[in-house]
Design an enzyme around this catalytic site. Structure first.
Site, PDB file in Angstrom:
ATOM      1  N   HIS A 140       0.916  -2.030  -7.727  1.00 22.29           N
ATOM      2  CA  HIS A 140      -0.372  -1.759  -7.090  1.00 22.29           C
ATOM      3  C   HIS A 140      -0.772  -0.319  -7.399  1.00 22.29           C
ATOM      4  O   HIS A 140       0.033   0.458  -7.940  1.00 22.29           O
ATOM      5  CB  HIS A 140      -0.298  -1.984  -5.574  1.00 22.29           C
ATOM      6  CG  HIS A 140       0.601  -1.040  -4.851  1.00 22.29           C
ATOM      7  ND1 HIS A 140       1.973  -1.098  -4.946  1.00 22.29           N
ATOM      8  CD2 HIS A 140       0.329   0.009  -4.022  1.00 22.29           C
ATOM      9  CE1 HIS A 140       2.515  -0.146  -4.207  1.00 22.29           C
ATOM     10  NE2 HIS A 140       1.533   0.551  -3.643  1.00 22.29           N
TER      11      HIS A 140
ATOM     12  N   HIS B 157      -1.555   2.505  -5.598  1.00 28.56           N
ATOM     13  CA  HIS B 157      -1.380   3.697  -4.782  1.00 28.56           C
ATOM     14  C   HIS B 157      -0.648   4.712  -5.658  1.00 28.56           C
ATOM     15  O   HIS B 157       0.232   4.346  -6.451  1.00 28.56           O
ATOM     16  CB  HIS B 157      -0.585   3.396  -3.512  1.00 28.56           C
ATOM     17  CG  HIS B 157      -1.420   2.772  -2.432  1.00 28.56           C
ATOM     18  ND1 HIS B 157      -0.893   1.915  -1.486  1.00 28.56           N
ATOM     19  CD2 HIS B 157      -2.753   2.872  -2.146  1.00 28.56           C
ATOM     20  CE1 HIS B 157      -1.870   1.521  -0.659  1.00 28.56           C
ATOM     21  NE2 HIS B 157      -2.998   2.091  -1.047  1.00 28.56           N
TER      22      HIS B 157
ATOM     23  N   ASP C 227       1.739   6.849  -5.660  1.00 27.92           N
ATOM     24  CA  ASP C 227       3.182   6.988  -5.847  1.00 27.92           C
ATOM     25  C   ASP C 227       3.775   5.907  -6.736  1.00 27.92           C
ATOM     26  O   ASP C 227       4.953   5.976  -7.090  1.00 27.92           O
ATOM     27  CB  ASP C 227       3.913   7.037  -4.493  1.00 27.92           C
ATOM     28  CG  ASP C 227       3.638   5.836  -3.604  1.00 27.92           C
ATOM     29  OD1 ASP C 227       2.538   5.277  -3.678  1.00 27.92           O
ATOM     30  OD2 ASP C 227       4.531   5.462  -2.814  1.00 27.92           O
ATOM     31  N   HIS C 228       2.963   4.934  -7.133  1.00 29.33           N
ATOM     32  CA  HIS C 228       3.477   3.852  -7.978  1.00 29.33           C
ATOM     33  C   HIS C 228       2.920   3.868  -9.401  1.00 29.33           C
ATOM     34  O   HIS C 228       3.367   3.067 -10.219  1.00 29.33           O
ATOM     35  CB  HIS C 228       3.183   2.501  -7.332  1.00 29.33           C
ATOM     36  CG  HIS C 228       3.992   2.252  -6.101  1.00 29.33           C
ATOM     37  ND1 HIS C 228       5.097   1.415  -6.076  1.00 29.33           N
ATOM     38  CD2 HIS C 228       3.882   2.755  -4.843  1.00 29.33           C
ATOM     39  CE1 HIS C 228       5.612   1.406  -4.860  1.00 29.33           C
ATOM     40  NE2 HIS C 228       4.890   2.215  -4.092  1.00 29.33           N
TER      41      HIS C 228
ATOM     42  N   HIS D 260      -0.319  -5.928   1.085  1.00 29.66           N
ATOM     43  CA  HIS D 260      -0.302  -4.471   1.208  1.00 29.66           C
ATOM     44  C   HIS D 260      -1.688  -3.889   1.503  1.00 29.66           C
ATOM     45  O   HIS D 260      -1.902  -2.685   1.387  1.00 29.66           O
ATOM     46  CB  HIS D 260       0.287  -3.849  -0.064  1.00 29.66           C
ATOM     47  CG  HIS D 260       0.657  -2.408   0.069  1.00 29.66           C
ATOM     48  ND1 HIS D 260       1.408  -1.918   1.127  1.00 29.66           N
ATOM     49  CD2 HIS D 260       0.376  -1.330  -0.716  1.00 29.66           C
ATOM     50  CE1 HIS D 260       1.570  -0.611   0.979  1.00 29.66           C
ATOM     51  NE2 HIS D 260       0.946  -0.225  -0.127  1.00 29.66           N
TER      52      HIS D 260
ATOM     53  N   ASP E 102       5.312  -2.536  -2.735  1.00 32.96           N
ATOM     54  CA  ASP E 102       5.020  -2.281  -1.317  1.00 32.96           C
ATOM     55  C   ASP E 102       4.414  -3.521  -0.677  1.00 32.96           C
ATOM     56  O   ASP E 102       3.480  -4.119  -1.218  1.00 32.96           O
ATOM     57  CB  ASP E 102       4.036  -1.121  -1.174  1.00 32.96           C
ATOM     58  CG  ASP E 102       4.670   0.223  -1.473  1.00 32.96           C
ATOM     59  OD1 ASP E 102       5.856   0.233  -1.862  1.00 32.96           O
ATOM     60  OD2 ASP E 102       3.983   1.246  -1.334  1.00 32.96           O
TER      61      ASP E 102
ATOM     62  N   HIS F  40      12.333   2.435  -1.334  1.00 34.18           N
ATOM     63  CA  HIS F  40      11.084   3.047  -0.859  1.00 34.18           C
ATOM     64  C   HIS F  40      11.261   3.677   0.523  1.00 34.18           C
ATOM     65  O   HIS F  40      10.374   3.652   1.366  1.00 34.18           O
ATOM     66  CB  HIS F  40       9.967   1.992  -0.838  1.00 34.18           C
ATOM     67  CG  HIS F  40       8.573   2.543  -0.867  1.00 34.18           C
ATOM     68  ND1 HIS F  40       7.837   2.749   0.272  1.00 34.18           N
ATOM     69  CD2 HIS F  40       7.766   2.907  -1.893  1.00 34.18           C
ATOM     70  CE1 HIS F  40       6.632   3.210  -0.058  1.00 34.18           C
ATOM     71  NE2 HIS F  40       6.572   3.319  -1.372  1.00 34.18           N
TER      72      HIS F  40
END
EC number: 3.1.26.11
Length: 311
Positions: A61, A63, A65-66, A137, A207, A263
């Site tokens: 996805h 976001h 941090d990914h 998510h 996530d 995570h």
């Protein structure tokens, strides 16, 4: 042999102890990346993994941090004069975000980048498949399954003797064609081999809050890498994340062989997190640190840390 290399294991933001999510699967010389949080290129360099061996990247996805490590990774590939195409897979809006990324600076990759915007699909690549499944998510998000193809059973000496077969080119022909004619008889591969051996199955959720599709796709997995950001439900607030207890319950219901809790929120120390997991989990589990490697050999997992190997 399959290796699962944890390049980044923390959630939300990096700190001195751990980087944000990135997982490398090494299989038959190929490196497959799942998520590329900021700093992934540096983590790969530390782990002595060449970006030139990466052909496929699967993003769960968008976001930060990914996926924020993607630009640096692509630029490094370009500086190293990459020629092979790179395939990037992800949920809805993947094409838009990758295009924005590539238009954000004064460089253009000298190799082809193929962007695949997918839903729930089953992708076939030689000796393995990648399945994607929807998770919960709050934004378009996917989990992924790496599934090695099942392997033929071992040749049975007593059956080979019964049919007058011996080691050599004839067995290679039988394996390739599935059946042969020998001494006036039709011999099928299954006539002289034992039960088929299941290929390894690894599931990564990205996530998500707890959801039934994760349990469904993780059924009987050899390894489930499940996000477990928080220790307690009250810590989660309104975010779409999973607690340690919930991840353990999903792993138990899915009958997975090993659970990797992933995570972890930066607020928790490793010891605090481990203590809670031991209290709540009644399934085999690990809490990987950055540069931990899980190796699947002879039907079981072995874990080591790359940095400790090199000391």
């Amino acid at each position: 042999m399959l290796e699962v290399i944890f390049l980044g294991t923390g959630g939300i933001m990096p700190n001195r102890e751990r980087n944000v999510p990135a997982i490398a699967l090494r299989y038959k010389g190929e490196i497959i990346l799942f998520d590329v949080g900021e700093g992934t290129m540096r983590q790969m360099s530390t782990a002595k993994l060449s970006p030139m061996k990466v052909e496929k990247i699967f993003i769960t996805h968008f976001h930060g941090d990914h996926y924020l490590g993607l630009a640096a990774l692509i630029q490094t590939m370009n500086l190293w004069n990459r020629e092979k195409p790179l395939h990037i897979y992800g949920p809805k809006y993947t094409f838009r975000f990758i295009q924005n990324f590539l238009n954000s600076g004064f460089f253009r990759p000298g190799f082809d980048i193929h962007v695949h915007e997918i839903g729930e699909v089953r992708l076939k690549f030689g000796d393995y498949e990648i399945w994607s499944f929807k998770v919960e998510h709050g934004i378009p998000a996917l989990g992924y399954v790496f599934k090695e193809k099942d392997k033929r059973g071992k040749f049975l000496p007593e059956k080979l003797a019964e049919y007058g077969l011996s080691e050599g080119p004839i067995l290679g022909k039988l394996e390739k064609q599935g059946q042969i004619e020998w001494n006036g008889r039709i011999i099928r591969l299954e006539d002289v081999t034992g039960p088929r051996r299941k290929g390894v199955k690894v599931v990564y959720t990205g996530d998500t809050e707890p959801c039934e599709r994760t349990r469904l796709f993780a059924e009987n997995a050899d390894l489930l890498i499940h996000e477990a950001t928080y220790l307690r439900p009250e810590d989660r607030g309104d975010s779409y994340h999973t607690t340690v207890g919930e991840a353990c319950e999903i792993a138990k219901k899915a009958k997975v062989k090993l659970l990797a809790l992933f995570h972890r929120a930066f607020r928790y120390t490793y010891d605090e997190y481990m203590a809670k997991a031991r209290e709540l989990c009644d399934v085999p589990f690990v809490i990987p640190k950055d540069f931990d490697v899980l190796t699947f050999k002879s039907g079981r997992w072995e874990m080591r840390n790359l940095l400790e190997d090199w000391q």
